[in-house]
Design a protein around this motif. Sequence first.
Motif, PDB file in Angstrom:
ATOM      1  N   LYS A  70      48.747  29.565  37.716  1.00  0.00           N
ATOM      2  CA  LYS A  70      48.017  28.389  37.249  1.00  0.00           C
ATOM      3  C   LYS A  70      47.083  28.816  36.123  1.00  0.00           C
ATOM      4  N   ARG A  71      46.816  27.890  35.225  1.00  0.00           N
ATOM      5  CA  ARG A  71      45.937  28.220  34.101  1.00  0.00           C
ATOM      6  C   ARG A  71      44.500  28.417  34.585  1.00  0.00           C
ATOM      7  N   PRO A  72      43.932  29.586  34.339  1.00  0.00           N
ATOM      8  CA  PRO A  72      42.546  29.827  34.761  1.00  0.00           C
ATOM      9  C   PRO A  72      41.555  29.283  33.729  1.00  0.00           C
ATOM     10  N   ASP A  73      40.323  29.071  34.167  1.00  0.00           N
ATOM     11  CA  ASP A  73      39.250  28.690  33.254  1.00  0.00           C
ATOM     12  C   ASP A  73      38.652  29.924  32.595  1.00  0.00           C
ATOM     13  N   LYS A  74      38.600  31.007  33.323  1.00  0.00           N
ATOM     14  CA  LYS A  74      38.059  32.282  32.827  1.00  0.00           C
ATOM     15  C   LYS A  74      38.925  33.421  33.362  1.00  0.00           C
ATOM     16  N   ILE A  75      38.835  34.562  32.710  1.00  0.00           N
ATOM     17  CA  ILE A  75      39.498  35.790  33.159  1.00  0.00           C
ATOM     18  C   ILE A  75      38.463  36.899  33.142  1.00  0.00           C
ATOM     19  N   ALA A  76      38.503  37.755  34.155  1.00  0.00           N
ATOM     20  CA  ALA A  76      37.606  38.908  34.224  1.00  0.00           C
ATOM     21  C   ALA A  76      38.419  40.126  34.646  1.00  0.00           C
ATOM     22  N   PHE A  77      38.024  41.283  34.148  1.00  0.00           N
ATOM     23  CA  PHE A  77      38.678  42.519  34.553  1.00  0.00           C
ATOM     24  C   PHE A  77      38.054  43.003  35.855  1.00  0.00           C
ATOM     25  N   VAL A  78      38.878  43.544  36.735  1.00  0.00           N
ATOM     26  CA  VAL A  78      38.429  43.945  38.071  1.00  0.00           C
ATOM     27  C   VAL A  78      37.311  44.983  37.990  1.00  0.00           C
ATOM     28  N   ASP A  79      37.398  45.909  37.041  1.00  0.00           N
ATOM     29  CA  ASP A  79      36.379  46.952  36.945  1.00  0.00           C
ATOM     30  C   ASP A  79      35.102  46.495  36.235  1.00  0.00           C
ATOM     31  N   GLU A  80      35.072  45.256  35.699  1.00  0.00           N
ATOM     32  CA  GLU A  80      33.899  44.749  34.988  1.00  0.00           C
ATOM     33  C   GLU A  80      33.219  43.572  35.678  1.00  0.00           C
ATOM     34  N   TYR A  81      33.777  43.080  36.777  1.00  0.00           N
ATOM     35  CA  TYR A  81      33.273  41.853  37.393  1.00  0.00           C
ATOM     36  C   TYR A  81      33.320  41.966  38.908  1.00  0.00           C
ATOM     37  N   ASP A  82      32.247  41.506  39.572  1.00  0.00           N
ATOM     38  CA  ASP A  82      32.183  41.469  41.025  1.00  0.00           C
ATOM     39  C   ASP A  82      32.206  40.010  41.469  1.00  0.00           C
TER      40      ASP A  82
END
Length: 115
Positions: A70-82
């Motif tokens: 599904k189209r996300p609103d935001k994307i974050a990298f696992v090593d940069e976001y908790d």
Amino acid sequence: MTRVRDVYLLKKATKNSGSNPFNKVSSYTVIKKALFCRVNDLGLQKQSLLFGGDSLYEDAKTVIVDGNPKRPDKIAFVDEYDPKTQKGILYDVRMPRSHTNNTAFFIYNTQTKVG
């Protein structure tokens, strides 16, 4: 240069803040954790070709996710976001492109706007 990274696909959600039902707080929930995604950096020249020189960012990337999520609103990298504390770098999504077995997302960090 292509790197392989894990990403969170995030969807915006709102919830009540305290006892006032009109006081809403925005948060992002993880809709999918995508593993082994291909990530390419987009330089300023490629951005101007792709987006027509609309807005340029120092931190812009292409993320290729396997499957058709599904189209996300935001994307974050696992090593940069908790996701528990919702602290870290969130990237805005632009121009998702679905292909046969994968989806490409053009992402950028709005805090690194150049022009």
